[in-house]
Design an enzyme around this catalytic site. Structure first.
Site, PDB file in Angstrom:
ATOM      1  N   CYS A 187     -11.248 -28.426  -3.914  1.00 50.18           N
ATOM      2  CA  CYS A 187     -11.528 -29.667  -3.013  1.00 50.18           C
ATOM      3  C   CYS A 187     -10.324 -29.433  -1.921  1.00 50.18           C
ATOM      4  CB  CYS A 187     -11.574 -30.867  -3.941  1.00 50.18           C
ATOM      5  SG  CYS A 187     -10.073 -31.502  -4.321  1.00 50.18           S
ATOM      6  N   HIS A 226      -0.658 -15.410   6.583  1.00 46.65           N
ATOM      7  CA  HIS A 226      -1.446 -15.407   5.348  1.00 46.65           C
ATOM      8  C   HIS A 226      -0.968 -16.454   4.262  1.00 46.65           C
ATOM      9  CE1 HIS A 226      -2.745 -10.850   5.937  1.00 46.65           C
ATOM     10  NE2 HIS A 226      -3.409 -11.794   6.674  1.00 46.65           N
ATOM     11  N   ASN A 269       3.657 -11.762   5.872  1.00 45.64           N
ATOM     12  CA  ASN A 269       4.392 -12.106   4.542  1.00 45.64           C
ATOM     13  C   ASN A 269       4.357 -13.486   4.184  1.00 45.64           C
ATOM     14  OD1 ASN A 269       4.848  -9.490   5.202  1.00 45.64           O
ATOM     15  ND2 ASN A 269       6.767  -9.494   5.804  1.00 45.64           N
ATOM     16  N   ARG A 298       0.872  -1.303   0.041  1.00 42.26           N
ATOM     17  CA  ARG A 298       0.044   0.199  -0.140  1.00 42.26           C
ATOM     18  C   ARG A 298       0.789   1.231  -0.027  1.00 42.26           C
ATOM     19  NH1 ARG A 298      -2.534  -3.708   2.690  1.00 42.26           N
ATOM     20  NH2 ARG A 298      -4.372  -4.655   1.959  1.00 42.26           N
ATOM     21  N   ASP A 342       6.847 -14.271   1.684  1.00 43.27           N
ATOM     22  CA  ASP A 342       8.088 -14.282   1.216  1.00 43.27           C
ATOM     23  C   ASP A 342       8.979 -15.412   1.810  1.00 43.27           C
ATOM     24  OD1 ASP A 342       9.116 -13.074   3.418  1.00 43.27           O
ATOM     25  OD2 ASP A 342       8.616 -11.146   2.704  1.00 43.27           O
TER      26      ASP A 342
HETATM   27  P1  OAD Z   1       1.139  -2.672   3.545  1.00 43.81           P
HETATM   28  O1  OAD Z   1       1.753  -2.624   2.439  1.00 43.81           O
HETATM   29  O2  OAD Z   1      -0.385  -2.666   3.942  1.00 43.81           O
HETATM   30  O3  OAD Z   1       1.832  -2.035   4.734  1.00 43.81           O
HETATM   31  C1  OAD Z   1       3.217  -1.805   4.958  1.00 43.81           C
HETATM   32  C2  OAD Z   1       3.408  -1.001   5.917  1.00 43.81           C
HETATM   33  O4  OAD Z   1       4.898  -0.755   6.262  1.00 43.81           O
HETATM   34  C3  OAD Z   1       3.281   0.738   5.664  1.00 43.81           C
HETATM   35  O5  OAD Z   1       2.767   1.110   6.888  1.00 43.81           O
HETATM   36  C4  OAD Z   1       4.610   1.302   5.338  1.00 43.81           C
HETATM   37  O6  OAD Z   1       4.524   2.626   5.300  1.00 43.81           O
HETATM   38  C5  OAD Z   1       5.637   0.572   6.203  1.00 43.81           C
HETATM   39  N1  OAD Z   1       6.882   0.259   5.592  1.00 43.81           N
HETATM   40  C6  OAD Z   1       7.282  -0.142   4.292  1.00 43.81           C
HETATM   41  N2  OAD Z   1       8.515  -0.269   4.452  1.00 43.81           N
HETATM   42  C7  OAD Z   1       9.124   0.205   5.214  1.00 43.81           C
HETATM   43  C8  OAD Z   1      10.322   0.338   5.865  1.00 43.81           C
HETATM   44  N3  OAD Z   1      11.637   0.076   5.085  1.00 43.81           N
HETATM   45  N4  OAD Z   1      10.554   1.001   7.063  1.00 43.81           N
HETATM   46  C9  OAD Z   1       9.564   1.412   7.866  1.00 43.81           C
HETATM   47  N5  OAD Z   1       8.262   1.224   7.520  1.00 43.81           N
HETATM   48  C10 OAD Z   1       7.948   0.705   6.108  1.00 43.81           C
HETATM   49  O7  OAD Z   1       1.578  -4.325   4.063  1.00 43.81           O
HETATM   50  P2  OAD Z   1       0.744  -5.353   5.113  1.00 43.81           P
HETATM   51  O8  OAD Z   1       0.127  -4.528   6.152  1.00 43.81           O
HETATM   52  O9  OAD Z   1       1.826  -6.309   5.432  1.00 43.81           O
HETATM   53  O10 OAD Z   1      -2.730  -9.834   2.140  1.00 43.81           O
HETATM   54  O11 OAD Z   1      -0.347  -5.796   4.235  1.00 43.81           O
HETATM   55  C11 OAD Z   1      -1.437  -6.581   4.765  1.00 43.81           C
HETATM   56  C12 OAD Z   1      -1.896  -7.628   3.935  1.00 43.81           C
HETATM   57  O12 OAD Z   1      -2.382  -6.831   2.452  1.00 43.81           O
HETATM   58  C13 OAD Z   1      -0.843  -8.551   3.173  1.00 43.81           C
HETATM   59  O13 OAD Z   1      -0.421  -9.740   3.950  1.00 43.81           O
HETATM   60  C14 OAD Z   1      -1.568  -8.960   1.499  1.00 43.81           C
HETATM   61  C15 OAD Z   1      -2.101  -7.551   1.563  1.00 43.81           C
HETATM   62  O14 OAD Z   1      -3.460  -7.659   0.957  1.00 43.81           O
HETATM   63  C16 OAD Z   1      -2.936 -10.911   1.095  1.00 43.81           C
HETATM   64  O15 OAD Z   1      -2.420 -10.843   0.374  1.00 43.81           O
HETATM   65  C17 OAD Z   1      -3.845 -11.757   1.995  1.00 43.81           C
HETATM   66 ZN    ZN Z   2      -9.452 -30.657  -6.523  1.00 41.70          ZN
END
Ligand code: OAD
Ligand code: ZN
Length: 260
Positions: free
Chosen positions: A126, A115, A96, A25, A98
């Site tokens: 199935c 996740h 994550n 995001r 990864d």
């Molecule tokens: P987001 O991309 O929503 O949030 C990442 C956060 O980390 C943000 O607040 C950024 O500002 C911060 N950030 C990034 N790099 C940074 C750095 N180097 N230092 C400090 N802060 C940093 O990612 P998630 O919260 O992990 O789900 O997203 C949640 C879920 O949304 C994911 O697991 C995925 C996605 O849809 C699925 O795919 C089911």
């Molecule tokens: Zn199947």
């Protein structure tokens, strides 16, 4: 941190951006701003189970990029590993996919991949499991892996919108009440149910956010007296902690021992 012995870490994509993997995001660099080439009607469709049933191709094209193998853990993953080595880590809950926590040598029983993971695969209809290597080979060759039972499309076991979280996730209800410190890092805390477990620690337990911006309950004004936000780049803040804790030598050793 020296006085805490049952630390829970909640992590998100921000802990892996220093390894070169985009988060979701962050405007501009986040994955959801860079999906044009995958031709999806809206960003989150790429991880939506109904959309996948209708058209799995965009996800498979992205999966080729996302499959673990290209990237290495960074100091933040190793910091969590160090918490474990010092006997301070109760559990790391990560969103994550990864696999970098495992790659940093944090034992699998200490990590909840809330996740899901690319390390196993199953039929999305199935749920019969499918050999993960075969799934990977198919996807890398631009083909859709197919279930041997029902011929449904197979996908790596990463959690899509519309799917349940893995059953290990439910361990939060016994882990969180035991914690004496919660560290939240690199997540926007936008996705439920993961975001909500931040509230599952006991009310007097300190919660520390390390992130570029304030998220979830750390946005509250006034901030709860036991909540602390350390805003900034995760690598820098982590380095600062390592040095304040006098863990530099241990950190160097842990990284060296991994030989990646
Ligand atoms: P987001 O991309 O929503 O949030 C990442 C956060 O980390 C943000 O607040 C950024 O500002 C911060 N950030 C990034 N790099 C940074 C750095 N180097 N230092 C400090 N802060 C940093 O990612 P998630 O919260 O992990 O789900 O997203 C949640 C879920 O949304 C994911 O697991 C995925 C996605 O849809 C699925 O795919 C089911
Ligand atoms: Zn199947």
């Amino acid at each position: 941190m020296k006085y805490c012995k049952k630390i829970i870490v909640m992590a998100g994509a921000g802990i892996s951006t220093p390894s070169g993997i985009p988060d979701f995001r962050t405007p501009g660099s986040g994955l959801y701003d860079n999906l044009k080439k995958y031709n999806v009607p809206y960003a989150e469709a790429i991880f939506d189970i109904d959309y996948f049933t209708y058209n799995p191709r965009p996800f498979f094209a992205l999966a080729k990029e996302l499959y673990p193998g290209k990237y290495k853990p960074n100091i933040i993953h190793y910091f969590v590993r160090l918490l474990h080595e010092k006997g301070l880590l109760l559990r790391c809950y990560t969103q994550n996919i990864d696999g970098l926590e495992r790659m940093a040598g944090i034992p699998s029983e200490k990590v909840v991949e809330a996740h899901g993971t690319f390390s196993t695969a199953s039929c999305h209809l199935c749920y019969t499991s499918f050999p993960p290597k075969e799934a990977r080979d198919c996807i890398m060759n631009g083909k859709s892996p197919r279930c041997k039972v029902c011929y449904g499309v197979v996908k790596p076991d990463i959690v899509f919108f519309g799917e349940d979280l893995p059953k290990q996730f439910s361990s939060f209800s016994t882990d969180f009440p035991k914690a004496d410190l919660l560290i939240v890092m690199g997540t926007s805390l936008k996705i439920e149910p993961f975001a909500n477990i931040v509230n599952a620690v006991r009310p007097n337990v300190p919660r520390l956010l390390i992130n570029r911006d304030l998220v979830g309950p750390f946005k509250n004004e006034p901030l709860k007296s036991t909540d602390v936000a350390e805003l900034g780049e995760l690598c820098e803040v982590t380095r600062k902690f390592v040095s304040a804790l006098n863990w530099q030598t241990d950190m160097d050793e842990v990284i060296k021992s991994q030989k990646l």
